[in-house]
Write a protein that holds these residues in place. Structure first.
Motif, PDB file in Angstrom:
ATOM      1  N   ASP A 128      77.914 108.963  46.940  1.00  0.00           N
ATOM      2  CA  ASP A 128      77.082 108.637  48.350  1.00  0.00           C
ATOM      3  C   ASP A 128      77.283 109.423  49.543  1.00  0.00           C
ATOM      4  O   ASP A 128      76.586 109.643  50.286  1.00  0.00           O
ATOM      5  N   GLU A 129      78.671 109.983  49.892  1.00  0.00           N
ATOM      6  CA  GLU A 129      79.193 110.495  50.818  1.00  0.00           C
ATOM      7  C   GLU A 129      78.581 112.107  50.672  1.00  0.00           C
ATOM      8  O   GLU A 129      78.384 112.700  51.765  1.00  0.00           O
ATOM      9  N   ILE A 130      78.359 112.642  49.423  1.00  0.00           N
ATOM     10  CA  ILE A 130      77.527 113.788  49.247  1.00  0.00           C
ATOM     11  C   ILE A 130      76.123 113.777  49.755  1.00  0.00           C
ATOM     12  O   ILE A 130      75.694 114.693  50.516  1.00  0.00           O
ATOM     13  N   HIS A 143      64.635 123.767  57.174  1.00  0.00           N
ATOM     14  CA  HIS A 143      63.513 123.032  56.470  1.00  0.00           C
ATOM     15  C   HIS A 143      64.525 121.640  56.166  1.00  0.00           C
ATOM     16  O   HIS A 143      64.930 121.249  55.121  1.00  0.00           O
ATOM     17  N   PRO A 144      64.451 120.798  57.014  1.00  0.00           N
ATOM     18  CA  PRO A 144      64.934 119.422  56.765  1.00  0.00           C
ATOM     19  C   PRO A 144      64.590 118.616  55.826  1.00  0.00           C
ATOM     20  O   PRO A 144      65.336 117.791  55.191  1.00  0.00           O
ATOM     21  N   GLU A 145      63.328 118.918  55.566  1.00  0.00           N
ATOM     22  CA  GLU A 145      62.758 118.028  54.325  1.00  0.00           C
ATOM     23  C   GLU A 145      63.380 118.246  52.930  1.00  0.00           C
ATOM     24  O   GLU A 145      63.590 117.355  52.122  1.00  0.00           O
ATOM     25  N   LEU A 146      64.023 119.427  52.842  1.00  0.00           N
ATOM     26  CA  LEU A 146      64.824 119.659  51.753  1.00  0.00           C
ATOM     27  C   LEU A 146      66.190 119.101  51.663  1.00  0.00           C
ATOM     28  O   LEU A 146      66.443 118.846  50.490  1.00  0.00           O
ATOM     29  N   ALA A 147      66.737 119.085  52.613  1.00  0.00           N
ATOM     30  CA  ALA A 147      67.922 118.418  52.764  1.00  0.00           C
ATOM     31  C   ALA A 147      67.779 116.979  52.248  1.00  0.00           C
ATOM     32  O   ALA A 147      68.570 116.320  51.336  1.00  0.00           O
ATOM     33  N   HIS A 148      66.723 116.304  52.915  1.00  0.00           N
ATOM     34  CA  HIS A 148      66.598 114.853  52.707  1.00  0.00           C
ATOM     35  C   HIS A 148      66.189 114.651  51.576  1.00  0.00           C
ATOM     36  O   HIS A 148      66.532 113.836  50.770  1.00  0.00           O
ATOM     37  N   GLN A 149      65.230 115.368  50.542  1.00  0.00           N
ATOM     38  CA  GLN A 149      65.115 115.240  49.612  1.00  0.00           C
ATOM     39  C   GLN A 149      65.998 115.535  48.382  1.00  0.00           C
ATOM     40  O   GLN A 149      66.082 114.812  47.438  1.00  0.00           O
ATOM     41  N   ALA A 150      67.205 116.311  48.682  1.00  0.00           N
ATOM     42  CA  ALA A 150      68.046 116.716  47.749  1.00  0.00           C
ATOM     43  C   ALA A 150      69.085 115.343  47.833  1.00  0.00           C
ATOM     44  O   ALA A 150      69.476 114.990  46.955  1.00  0.00           O
ATOM     45  N   ALA A 151      69.106 114.620  49.211  1.00  0.00           N
ATOM     46  CA  ALA A 151      69.835 113.513  49.250  1.00  0.00           C
ATOM     47  C   ALA A 151      69.310 112.343  48.424  1.00  0.00           C
ATOM     48  O   ALA A 151      69.905 111.650  47.791  1.00  0.00           O
ATOM     49  N   GLU A 152      67.913 112.446  48.559  1.00  0.00           N
ATOM     50  CA  GLU A 152      67.460 111.188  47.864  1.00  0.00           C
ATOM     51  C   GLU A 152      67.365 111.464  46.233  1.00  0.00           C
ATOM     52  O   GLU A 152      67.508 110.463  45.680  1.00  0.00           O
ATOM     53  N   GLN A 153      67.318 112.692  45.781  1.00  0.00           N
ATOM     54  CA  GLN A 153      67.528 112.821  44.225  1.00  0.00           C
ATOM     55  C   GLN A 153      68.811 112.174  43.784  1.00  0.00           C
ATOM     56  O   GLN A 153      68.850 111.533  42.964  1.00  0.00           O
ATOM     57  N   VAL A 158      71.728 108.361  40.634  1.00  0.00           N
ATOM     58  CA  VAL A 158      72.872 107.418  40.643  1.00  0.00           C
ATOM     59  C   VAL A 158      72.278 106.083  39.858  1.00  0.00           C
ATOM     60  O   VAL A 158      72.972 105.500  39.141  1.00  0.00           O
ATOM     61  N   VAL A 159      71.309 105.603  40.615  1.00  0.00           N
ATOM     62  CA  VAL A 159      70.711 104.565  40.209  1.00  0.00           C
ATOM     63  C   VAL A 159      70.321 104.506  38.487  1.00  0.00           C
ATOM     64  O   VAL A 159      70.467 103.663  37.988  1.00  0.00           O
TER      65      VAL A 159
END
Length: 282
Positions: A128-130, A143-153, A158-159
């Motif tokens: 989760d910290e990653i 490209h902040p959207e890429l950062a958030h997309q990578a986090a969400e992926q 995990v789920v």
């Protein structure tokens, strides 16, 4: 011919100077825009995080062993296990430094910070910290959207792994990271959390130290049903030879970079491990 009248009065000069001064102060008070960030990464894991967050084009230099993605190999290296090249980092005039407290000398990082250079620390001890690091890096990315997309992926993966493997009968597993000396990890490590995603049990989870050195007798007393290490076929053979004939259990070798770096590829290690553990007869 009479001399030309100055085009600015004294009042006008003062007004213009005030406007320019205010504008300059406003400019230096703003953080550098994402698209103009000059970034230096001091660890392979932070290099991978930077690329995943859409900051690859901003990277000026990286650490040794920053080999993923392949573009990272082309960048200048300013840090290694021997330390950080302070003079070279300063010469690059970075707007942002990505660092890892566990692998970078704090004294040099403090020196860099004393020059007013912002330092972003990524010291993830769990998956989760990653993902959280990626979300936080979005503010520096063009490209902040890429950062958030990578986090969400990562969070979605995990789920998915929990839903698929959490109800499996738990297997007792030894996480082995060396033979001379023989050491493993406790529950308070990224690697142990990956193991738990697969519904497996770390036989040294209760250790008060994150990376305890253990004996053969301690391992044998806990009767592991599988061993997880890093490397390839040669490492599997080496581990089996180390335990023969006292312990004959399946050995799973994961890609070292996937399993040991606190970056997005930790999920590749998790997916591979879960799949191979599930294939072991119960």
């Amino acid at each position: 011919m009479p001399c030309c009248k100055p085009w600015l009065s004294a009042v006008s000069v003062k007004l213009l100077f005030s406007i320019l001064l205010c504008g300059w102060l406003f400019w230096i008070a703003l953080p550098a825009s994402a698209s103009s960030q000059r970034v230096v990464s001091l660890a392979p894991s932070t290099t991978e995080l930077a690329y995943a967050a859409g900051m690859g084009d901003n990277l000026l230099a990286v650490s040794a062993y920053s080999d993923y993605p392949p573009e990272a190999k082309k960048l200048e290296q300013v840090a290694s296990w021997q330390g950080i090249n302070l003079e070279r980092v300063l010469a690059l005039k970075p707007d942002l430094i990505l660092a890892w407290r566990g692998g970078n000398p704090q004294r040099v990082l403090d020196q860099l910070a004393s020059f007013g250079i912002p330092i972003f620390y990524s010291d993830a001890r769990n998956i989760d910290e990653i993902a959280q690091s990626l979300d936080e890096l979005a503010q520096y990315s063009p490209h902040p959207e890429l950062a958030h997309q990578a986090a969400e992926q990562i969070r979605q993966q995990v789920v998915e792994l929990k839903n698929r493997y959490a109800n499996n009968a738990p297997q007792r597993v030894l996480l082995q990271f060396g033979t001379q000396p023989l050491f493993t990890s406790s529950a308070d490590t990224l690697q142990s959390q990956v193991l738990s995603l697969c519904g497996a049990e770390n036989i040294f989870a209760e250790s008060p130290m994150p990376w305890p050195q253990v004996s053969r007798e301690q391992v044998l007393a806990r009767k592991p049903q599988a061993i997880v290490t890093t490397g390839g076929e040669q490492q599997i053979a080496s581990v089996k030879a180390f335990w023969a004939p006292q312990l004959n259990v399946p050995v799973i070798a994961l890609d070292e970079d996937w399993f040991n770096r606190a970056g997005p590829r930790i999920m590749l290690a998790a997916q591979t491990l879960c799949r191979q553990l599930a294939e072991i007869p119960r």
